[in-house]
Design an enzyme around this catalytic site. Structure first.
Site, PDB file in Angstrom:
ATOM      1  N   HIS A  95       0.843  -1.212   0.000  1.00 50.35           N
ATOM      2  CA  HIS A  95       0.000   0.000   0.000  1.00 50.35           C
ATOM      3  C   HIS A  95       0.873   1.255   0.000  1.00 50.35           C
ATOM      4  CE1 HIS A  95      -2.820  -2.880   2.158  1.00 50.35           C
ATOM      5  NE2 HIS A  95      -3.571  -2.450   1.170  1.00 50.35           N
TER       6      HIS A  95
ATOM      7  N   LYS B 170      -0.440  -7.092  -7.787  1.00 52.52           N
ATOM      8  CA  LYS B 170      -0.676  -8.397  -7.140  1.00 52.52           C
ATOM      9  C   LYS B 170      -2.105  -8.861  -7.444  1.00 52.52           C
ATOM     10  CE  LYS B 170      -1.785 -10.286  -3.346  1.00 52.52           C
ATOM     11  NZ  LYS B 170      -2.645 -10.269  -2.382  1.00 52.52           N
TER      12      LYS B 170
ATOM     13  N   SER C 107      -2.493  -8.084   3.048  1.00 52.07           N
ATOM     14  CA  SER C 107      -3.060  -7.885   4.394  1.00 52.07           C
ATOM     15  C   SER C 107      -3.408  -9.229   5.026  1.00 52.07           C
ATOM     16  CB  SER C 107      -4.317  -7.023   4.306  1.00 52.07           C
ATOM     17  OG  SER C 107      -4.000  -5.809   3.683  1.00 52.07           O
TER      18      SER C 107
END
Ligand code: PAF
Length: 293
Positions: free
Chosen positions: A37, A149, A186
């Site tokens: 991020h 990704k 995450s």
């Protein structure tokens, strides 16, 4: 850096920035920031005069048996990280703000959403498309930043932007990896120590696939079978899919030509991880100048 929660507030901040002639960059996220991020934010910061990061765990893109409830949320730590990256404003709306009572509009991006993630997560891209379209309408960015990704997501959003004439630029940002190759996600926080070690199988499988293509493998079915055998060596890994497809259409290839997308979805214990690589089917060094991505 400001943090706002309503559509009216974010519009009030973006309007004047645009009036001052600043380029507006949007980084849509679901929070739980990692280096991937931060790379999106850093790129946006370099290219734009005003950077908005949205944080919204979007219920519309999770299936009923998926991890919506337990998806990691940590807005305090996210805000600290975004501030370091020089973000101007975080837009963190509630579910009610984004999907008020009576909400009922969705977007189907036909043609790229039936395979890979779309095949195993029905409704997922419909949920991604509507929330991203809403964010584009709310923030009206000049540039929006997405990680590679989620390769299929990137393609779906690019198609939606073309088909619906959104007046903005989609900027793809390369995947950021841990030092052992594991793609930042995450969901990596769900992995225990043994699973974390096993999770490198995805990256190792992508490297293995690249070697095979560069050595001359031209048959998608043979490459797919070889990748499956490679992943099956890892006892904690359970393959969801291995795809060897055209990087633009995501359709099956007869033969590997100039480029091929290898996309993986693998469960490590209970955690489902995805990763991918676009491999250019030529011997490294065969061209004097690099092929533009
Ligand atoms: O990639 C994500 O984090 C999400 O799918 C996105 C693009 C923020 C939409 O909810």
């Amino acid at each position: 850096m400001q943090i706002v929660h309503t559509i009216a507030e974010i519009r009030k901040l973006v309007g004047p920035a645009r009036a001052e002639g600043k380029l507006v960059g949007l980084v849509p996220t679901m929070g739980a920031f990692h280096a991937g991020h931060l790379a999106l934010m850093s790129r946006a910061r370099h290219e734009c005069g005003f950077v908005v990061v949205s944080i919204f765990v979007n219920p519309a893109q999770f299936g009923p048996s998926e991890d919506y409830q337990k998806y990691p949320r940590d807005q305090k730590s996210d805000a600290e990280k975004a501030e370091v990256e020089g973000v101007d404003v975080i837009f963190a709306p509630s579910v009610e703000e984004m999907y008020p009572e009576g909400f009922g509009s969705y977007i189907e991006v036909v043609g790229l959403t039936e395979t890979l993630e779309g095949a195993v997560r029905p409704g997922h891209f419909r949920g991604v498309a509507i929330v991203v379209a809403k964010l584009f309408n709310i923030v009206a960015p000049d540039n929006a930043y997405f990680g590679m990704k989620d390769y299929q997501q990137l393609k779906v959003i690019q198609k939606m932007v073309r088909d619906l004439d959104f007046d903005l630029e989609i900027i793809p940002v390369p995947t950021i990896r841990e030092s052992d190759g594991l793609a930042m996600s995450s969901r990596n926080v769900y992995l225990d120590t043994k699973e974390r070690a096993a999770a490198t199988i995805l990256y190792r499988a992508l490297e293995f696939a690249k070697e095979r293509v560069l050595e001359g493998e031209r048959y998608p079915a043979a490459l797919e079978a070889a990748i499956r055998r490679f992943i099956e060596q890892e006892p904690l890994a359970k393959i969801d899919y291995v795809a060897v497809v055209d990087p633009d259409t995501l359709e099956k290839l007869e033969k590997i030509g100039a480029s091929v997308l290898v996309a993986l979805a693998v469960k490590i214990g209970k955690t489902r991880l995805i990763d991918n690589n676009v491999i250019f089917g030529f011997k490294e060094g065969a061209f004097k100048t690099p092929i533009p991505l």
